[in-house]
Design a protein around this motif. Structure first.
Motif, PDB file in Angstrom:
ATOM      1  N   THR A 119     -15.432   2.258   2.916  1.00  0.00           N
ATOM      2  CA  THR A 119     -14.906   3.616   2.997  1.00  0.00           C
ATOM      3  C   THR A 119     -14.061   3.839   1.767  1.00  0.00           C
ATOM      4  OG1 THR A 119     -14.927   3.782   5.411  1.00  0.00           O
ATOM      5  CG2 THR A 119     -13.357   5.178   4.240  1.00  0.00           C
ATOM      6  N   LEU A 120     -14.284   4.963   1.104  1.00  0.00           N
ATOM      7  CA  LEU A 120     -13.490   5.358  -0.051  1.00  0.00           C
ATOM      8  C   LEU A 120     -12.616   6.536   0.349  1.00  0.00           C
ATOM      9  CD1 LEU A 120     -16.325   5.331  -2.742  1.00  0.00           C
ATOM     10  CD2 LEU A 120     -14.634   3.543  -2.311  1.00  0.00           C
ATOM     11  N   LEU A 121     -11.310   6.372   0.229  1.00  0.00           N
ATOM     12  CA  LEU A 121     -10.378   7.466   0.468  1.00  0.00           C
ATOM     13  C   LEU A 121      -9.796   7.894  -0.865  1.00  0.00           C
ATOM     14  CD1 LEU A 121      -8.326   6.423   3.642  1.00  0.00           C
ATOM     15  CD2 LEU A 121     -10.432   7.767   3.503  1.00  0.00           C
ATOM     16  N   LEU A 122      -9.774   9.193  -1.100  1.00  0.00           N
ATOM     17  CA  LEU A 122      -9.213   9.736  -2.332  1.00  0.00           C
ATOM     18  C   LEU A 122      -7.875  10.382  -1.999  1.00  0.00           C
ATOM     19  CD1 LEU A 122      -9.828  10.120  -5.345  1.00  0.00           C
ATOM     20  CD2 LEU A 122     -10.854  12.322  -4.762  1.00  0.00           C
ATOM     21  N   PHE A 123      -6.819   9.867  -2.628  1.00  0.00           N
ATOM     22  CA  PHE A 123      -5.459  10.347  -2.388  1.00  0.00           C
ATOM     23  C   PHE A 123      -4.973  11.183  -3.564  1.00  0.00           C
ATOM     24  CE2 PHE A 123      -5.763   6.603   0.228  1.00  0.00           C
ATOM     25  CZ  PHE A 123      -4.932   6.825   1.305  1.00  0.00           C
TER      26      PHE A 123
ATOM     27  N   PHE B  55       0.808  -1.215   0.000  1.00  0.00           N
ATOM     28  CA  PHE B  55       0.000   0.000   0.000  1.00  0.00           C
ATOM     29  C   PHE B  55       0.849   1.276   0.000  1.00  0.00           C
ATOM     30  CE2 PHE B  55      -2.376   3.460   1.821  1.00  0.00           C
ATOM     31  CZ  PHE B  55      -3.629   3.348   1.240  1.00  0.00           C
ATOM     32  N   GLU B  56       1.676   1.435   1.018  1.00  0.00           N
ATOM     33  CA  GLU B  56       2.445   2.671   1.169  1.00  0.00           C
ATOM     34  C   GLU B  56       3.338   2.936  -0.047  1.00  0.00           C
ATOM     35  OE1 GLU B  56       1.926   4.878   3.434  1.00  0.00           O
ATOM     36  OE2 GLU B  56       0.693   3.680   4.777  1.00  0.00           O
ATOM     37  N   ASN B  57       4.015   1.914  -0.502  1.00  0.00           N
ATOM     38  CA  ASN B  57       4.911   2.065  -1.641  1.00  0.00           C
ATOM     39  C   ASN B  57       4.133   2.455  -2.896  1.00  0.00           C
ATOM     40  OD1 ASN B  57       7.487   1.966  -2.893  1.00  0.00           O
ATOM     41  ND2 ASN B  57       7.013  -0.072  -3.679  1.00  0.00           N
ATOM     42  N   TYR B  58       3.016   1.800  -3.133  1.00  0.00           N
ATOM     43  CA  TYR B  58       2.227   2.080  -4.338  1.00  0.00           C
ATOM     44  C   TYR B  58       1.639   3.486  -4.293  1.00  0.00           C
ATOM     45  CZ  TYR B  58      -0.943   1.587  -8.218  1.00  0.00           C
ATOM     46  OH  TYR B  58      -1.587   1.792  -9.408  1.00  0.00           O
ATOM     47  N   VAL B  59       0.971   3.827  -3.208  1.00  0.00           N
ATOM     48  CA  VAL B  59       0.304   5.126  -3.107  1.00  0.00           C
ATOM     49  C   VAL B  59       1.316   6.264  -3.137  1.00  0.00           C
ATOM     50  CG1 VAL B  59      -1.132   6.590  -1.609  1.00  0.00           C
ATOM     51  CG2 VAL B  59      -1.749   4.195  -1.977  1.00  0.00           C
ATOM     52  N   SER B  60       2.457   6.097  -2.503  1.00  0.00           N
ATOM     53  CA  SER B  60       3.455   7.182  -2.450  1.00  0.00           C
ATOM     54  C   SER B  60       4.083   7.460  -3.804  1.00  0.00           C
ATOM     55  CB  SER B  60       4.544   6.850  -1.426  1.00  0.00           C
ATOM     56  OG  SER B  60       5.335   5.764  -1.872  1.00  0.00           O
ATOM     57  N   LYS B  61       4.061   6.493  -4.708  1.00  0.00           N
ATOM     58  CA  LYS B  61       4.686   6.678  -6.025  1.00  0.00           C
ATOM     59  C   LYS B  61       3.741   7.280  -7.073  1.00  0.00           C
ATOM     60  CE  LYS B  61       8.290   3.302  -5.556  1.00  0.00           C
ATOM     61  NZ  LYS B  61       8.911   2.091  -6.012  1.00  0.00           N
ATOM     62  N   GLN B  62       2.472   7.439  -6.731  1.00  0.00           N
ATOM     63  CA  GLN B  62       1.503   7.966  -7.685  1.00  0.00           C
ATOM     64  C   GLN B  62       1.362   9.473  -7.514  1.00  0.00           C
ATOM     65  OE1 GLN B  62       0.452   5.775  -9.941  1.00  0.00           O
ATOM     66  NE2 GLN B  62       1.561   4.223  -8.777  1.00  0.00           N
ATOM     67  N   SER B  63       1.407  10.197  -8.612  1.00  0.00           N
ATOM     68  CA  SER B  63       1.272  11.651  -8.526  1.00  0.00           C
ATOM     69  C   SER B  63      -0.168  12.103  -8.771  1.00  0.00           C
ATOM     70  CB  SER B  63       2.205  12.336  -9.524  1.00  0.00           C
ATOM     71  OG  SER B  63       1.904  11.906 -10.842  1.00  0.00           O
ATOM     72  N   GLY B  64      -0.969  11.278  -9.412  1.00  0.00           N
ATOM     73  CA  GLY B  64      -2.355  11.643  -9.692  1.00  0.00           C
ATOM     74  C   GLY B  64      -3.289  11.187  -8.591  1.00  0.00           C
ATOM     75  N   LEU B  65      -4.554  11.130  -8.922  1.00  0.00           N
ATOM     76  CA  LEU B  65      -5.566  10.711  -7.963  1.00  0.00           C
ATOM     77  C   LEU B  65      -5.658   9.195  -7.874  1.00  0.00           C
ATOM     78  CD1 LEU B  65      -8.581  13.079  -8.729  1.00  0.00           C
ATOM     79  CD2 LEU B  65      -7.054  13.166  -6.781  1.00  0.00           C
ATOM     80  N   ILE B  66      -5.825   8.710  -6.652  1.00  0.00           N
ATOM     81  CA  ILE B  66      -6.059   7.288  -6.391  1.00  0.00           C
ATOM     82  C   ILE B  66      -7.261   7.199  -5.459  1.00  0.00           C
ATOM     83  CG2 ILE B  66      -5.155   5.135  -5.462  1.00  0.00           C
ATOM     84  CD1 ILE B  66      -2.366   6.298  -5.746  1.00  0.00           C
ATOM     85  N   LEU B  67      -8.268   6.446  -5.884  1.00  0.00           N
ATOM     86  CA  LEU B  67      -9.424   6.177  -5.049  1.00  0.00           C
ATOM     87  C   LEU B  67      -9.259   4.774  -4.481  1.00  0.00           C
ATOM     88  CD1 LEU B  67     -12.260   7.164  -4.109  1.00  0.00           C
ATOM     89  CD2 LEU B  67     -13.175   5.840  -6.029  1.00  0.00           C
ATOM     90  N   VAL B  68      -9.168   4.677  -3.153  1.00  0.00           N
ATOM     91  CA  VAL B  68      -8.980   3.379  -2.508  1.00  0.00           C
ATOM     92  C   VAL B  68     -10.265   2.985  -1.797  1.00  0.00           C
ATOM     93  CG1 VAL B  68      -7.643   2.024  -0.859  1.00  0.00           C
ATOM     94  CG2 VAL B  68      -6.509   3.808  -2.207  1.00  0.00           C
ATOM     95  N   ASP B  69     -10.761   1.804  -2.153  1.00  0.00           N
ATOM     96  CA  ASP B  69     -11.942   1.225  -1.534  1.00  0.00           C
ATOM     97  C   ASP B  69     -11.494   0.285  -0.417  1.00  0.00           C
ATOM     98  OD1 ASP B  69     -14.447   0.068  -0.995  1.00  0.00           O
ATOM     99  OD2 ASP B  69     -14.277  -1.363  -2.661  1.00  0.00           O
ATOM    100  N   PHE B  70     -11.828   0.638   0.816  1.00  0.00           N
ATOM    101  CA  PHE B  70     -11.570  -0.227   1.965  1.00  0.00           C
ATOM    102  C   PHE B  70     -12.823  -1.069   2.155  1.00  0.00           C
ATOM    103  CE2 PHE B  70      -8.632   3.206   2.368  1.00  0.00           C
ATOM    104  CZ  PHE B  70      -7.515   2.662   2.968  1.00  0.00           C
TER     105      PHE B  70
END
Length: 110
Positions: free
Chosen positions: A78-82, A13-28
């Motif tokens: 829960t949907l978090l938008l990063f 999770f941390e590695n993937y999300v930290s490397k993205q510069s655009g929007l990421i919607l994560v469904d928990f």
């Protein structure tokens, strides 16, 4: 599940999300959660429709509890938008496709 959806876990999770510069919607979500099951086909549609604008990812909180705890996930779905490794918005509970598109469009244009 759409080929457009990325499966995340406590290890990547941390590695993937930290490397993205655009929007990421994560469904928990969790497999036993009925609203999560209802949301899944909506996310499949959104993943295909918005594939040029954002990444959709899923994290099973039942099998990957650490990230859920880190982000204080108390209800699912829960949907978090990063954006740039930061949570910029969230939705808790079941959401219609129309509501989800509105939520995404507002954040894409901000």
């Amino acid at each position: 599940m759409s080929n457009e959806i990325v499966i995340l876990d406590d290890n990547n999770f941390e590695n993937y999300v930290s490397k993205q510069s655009g929007l990421i919607l994560v469904d928990f979500w969790a497999n036993w959660c009925n609203p999560c099951k209802l949301l899944a086909p909506i996310l499949d549609n959104i993943a295909e429709e918005y594939h040029d604008h954002l990444i959709i990812a899923k994290l099973d909180v039942e099998n990957n509890p650490n990230i859920g705890v880190k982000y204080s996930i108390q209800s699912i779905p829960t949907l978090l938008l990063f954006r740039n490794n930061h949570v910029i918005d969230k939705k808790i509970g079941m959401i219609s496709k129309k509501e989800l598109k509105n939520f995404l469009d507002i954040n894409l244009n901000s």
